[in-house]
Design a protein around this motif. Structure first.
Motif, PDB file in Angstrom:
ATOM      1  N   UNK A  40      -0.286   4.178   1.691  1.00  0.00           N
ATOM      2  CA  UNK A  40      -0.774   5.092   2.730  1.00  0.00           C
ATOM      3  C   UNK A  40      -2.267   4.980   2.950  1.00  0.00           C
ATOM      4  N   UNK A  41      -2.677   5.429   4.087  1.00  0.00           N
ATOM      5  CA  UNK A  41      -4.087   5.376   4.468  1.00  0.00           C
ATOM      6  C   UNK A  41      -4.729   6.713   4.122  1.00  0.00           C
TER       7      UNK A  41
ATOM      8  N   UNK B  24     -11.476  -2.846  11.826  1.00  0.00           N
ATOM      9  CA  UNK B  24     -10.320  -2.390  12.625  1.00  0.00           C
ATOM     10  C   UNK B  24      -9.060  -2.670  11.820  1.00  0.00           C
ATOM     11  N   UNK B  25      -8.007  -1.925  12.126  1.00  0.00           N
ATOM     12  CA  UNK B  25      -6.721  -2.163  11.446  1.00  0.00           C
ATOM     13  C   UNK B  25      -5.870  -2.975  12.417  1.00  0.00           C
ATOM     14  N   UNK B  26      -5.737  -4.244  12.130  1.00  0.00           N
ATOM     15  CA  UNK B  26      -5.001  -5.125  13.040  1.00  0.00           C
ATOM     16  C   UNK B  26      -3.506  -4.876  12.955  1.00  0.00           C
ATOM     17  N   UNK B  27      -3.043  -4.457  11.790  1.00  0.00           N
ATOM     18  CA  UNK B  27      -1.605  -4.211  11.613  1.00  0.00           C
ATOM     19  C   UNK B  27      -1.435  -3.154  10.540  1.00  0.00           C
ATOM     20  N   UNK B  28      -0.630  -2.154  10.841  1.00  0.00           N
ATOM     21  CA  UNK B  28      -0.379  -1.105   9.861  1.00  0.00           C
ATOM     22  C   UNK B  28       1.131  -0.906   9.759  1.00  0.00           C
ATOM     23  N   UNK B  29       1.702  -1.588   8.789  1.00  0.00           N
ATOM     24  CA  UNK B  29       3.151  -1.491   8.604  1.00  0.00           C
ATOM     25  C   UNK B  29       3.481  -0.707   7.355  1.00  0.00           C
ATOM     26  N   UNK B  30       4.761  -0.587   7.074  1.00  0.00           N
ATOM     27  CA  UNK B  30       5.188   0.224   5.920  1.00  0.00           C
ATOM     28  C   UNK B  30       4.724  -0.387   4.597  1.00  0.00           C
TER      29      UNK B  30
ATOM     30  N   UNK C 156       0.851  -1.208   0.000  1.00  0.00           N
ATOM     31  CA  UNK C 156       0.000   0.000   0.000  1.00  0.00           C
ATOM     32  C   UNK C 156       0.885   1.256   0.000  1.00  0.00           C
TER      33      UNK C 156
END
Lengths: 84, 380
Positions: free
Chosen positions: A33-34, A59-65, A31
């Protein structure tokens, strides 16, 4: 022809990979970006456009680079050119 | 030291997505992000990442709430000062380790007719529930059992958790050479009349019908080789013999009774660990009955006691007990002792003898004739 053109798009780095597991889990790899996060809709920028995940109790369980894991009751996943 | 675990916190401000993207650019990996109220999210981070995240958020004008530990870190933060709890857990863990280092069950499988004998032999070796595992060397136990029961082809002893499993396979084992554990004889474990001698390895040194004494060689640990030379072997065999086992009990046929003469003396004492005071003198009665009353002066925890002794002079009266009753009592006692000695034996006959020694002692002798294997291995 460049040898890199033979590789799949997600390897070339231009295209994201979306994995939908049941209706409960969406994994977006690569991705950029949000854009927005609400409990009923999450929009994510990617190399091929805007990915929109709609559902309930998201929900966002994980938001990595690189990766973003969305949990909840997924109802719709769509991709549009807008914002890509 | 690197702090482990996860903390949960709340962030509020305009455009949370902008902050999340910024955190992402700084390689801060947000977890369990949940949208709360409008302009508010809750998320989880490691304590290290939380510090960096706070810096970014404050720089961008966001408000970050206080971090609360979650999971194991939360339990640690909540209970780290409860020394009693940790001590209890340590003790429980130590007890668990201790319990796991013991044998709590001895299971003998496939033993068939040998079950009773193996049980008795294991008891003799001290192998029973409640013994530490490291006190029982399995290979030695296996070896001992194989020697003790030569008709058994092999025995496998192993641990399954806290259970000692002994698996038995019946059969006639091949003779073993000296290299496989050392040469040795089979000797008689006790006196008896030899009924049958089955030699599995070695050279028989006794024959059926012969009286043998404890320690006598029954099977010699040697065999003739192909060229007539003597080769040392581990002698193995079975020696079934008639053995007589006795247990003897002595019992006095007289009964001693005291008859008060009416003379009494009272002595009072106050007793403490470092102090002793007595009022009155102990009488010089030759025979007396004593009645003692001990009263704590203040309470159970205060070690001062008041002792009151009443010495009652008495004459000793000797009477003759009912001989039948003495005989019955001595016989029962002797028989009980004999039964304890015969755990897994095949009893052929049993009887009881009574006699009176010097007119005041009844002797009961319980004897049983049993058939048992008296072969024992003796290493050279």
């Amino acid at each position: 022809m460049d040898i890199r053109d033979l590789a799949p798009p997600e390897v070339r780095g231009s295209a994201p990979r979306l994995t939908l597991t049941g209706r409960e889990e969406v994994l977006i790899e690569g991705h950029r970006g949000l854009i927005s996060y609400e409990t009923e809709n999450i929009r994510v920028r990617s190399g091929m456009g805007l990915i929109s995940v709609s559902g309930k109790h998201l929900t966002i369980a994980y938001f990595g680079t690189q990766d973003l894991l969305i949990l909840g009751r997924v109802q719709d996943v769509s991709i549009s050119e807008e914002g890509g | 030291m690197k702090k482990r675990g996860t903390v949960r916190f709340q962030v509020s401000g305009l455009s949370m997505e902008r902050l999340m993207n910024e955190a992402c650019r700084h390689e801060i990996r947000l977890k369990n992000v949940k949208r709360g109220k409008y302009r508010e999210i809750t998320a989880c981070l490691t304590p290290e990442e939380y510090g960096s995240f706070c810096g970014i958020a404050q720089e961008k004008g966001f408000h970050v709430g206080k971090a609360e530990p979650v999971g194991a870190l939360r339990i640690w933060e909540r209970d780290k000062k409860r020394w009693g709890l940790w001590a209890g857990l340590c003790i429980a863990a130590a007890l668990l380790i201790f319990a796991l280092s013991m044998i709590w069950e001895v299971r003998i499988e496939n033993a068939g007719p040998y079950l009773g004998e193996i049980k008795a032999y294991l008891q003799e070796l001290g192998v029973r529930p409640g013994v530490r595992r490291d006190q029982i060397p399995l290979s030695q136990l296996q070896d001992n059992l194989e020697w003790r029961f030569p008709r058994i082809k092999w025995i496998r002893a192993e641990y399954a958790g806290t259970t000692l499993k002994i698996r038995v396979e019946e059969g006639t084992p091949p003779p073993l050479i000296a290299d496989q554990g050392g040469a040795g004889d089979v000797i008689a474990g006790e006196d008896g009349l030899l009924l049958r001698l089955n030699t599995f390895a070695g050279t028989p040194a006794a024959k059926a019908g012969q009286w043998v004494r404890a320690g006598q060689v029954l099977i010699r640990g040697e065999e003739r080789g192909q060229n007539g030379e003597l080769v040392p072997v581990k002698a193995r065999g079975e020696a079934i013999a008639r053995v007589w086992i006795s247990r003897r009990v002595q019992m006095d046929v007289r009964e001693y009774k005291t008859v008060p003469t009416g003379e009494n003396a009272i002595v009072r004492e106050i007793s403490a660990p470092f102090f002793h005071w007595m009022r009155g003198e102990k009488p010089d009665y030759q025979t007396f009955d004593l009645e003692r009353t001990v009263t704590p002066v203040i309470g159970v925890w205060f070690p001062v006691t008041l002792i009151r002794d009443i010495f009652m002079e008495a004459d000793t009266l000797v009477t003759q007990r009912d001989l039948d009753a003495v005989r019955r009592e001595a016989g029962e006692s002797a028989w009980l002792q004999l039964k304890q000695a015969l755990i897994a034996d095949e009893i052929v006959d049993k009887w009881m003898n009574f006699s009176i020694i010097e007119e005041d002692t009844m002797v009961a002798t319980a004897t049983a004739e049993v058939r048992r294997d008296i072969a024992r291995y003796r290493k050279e």
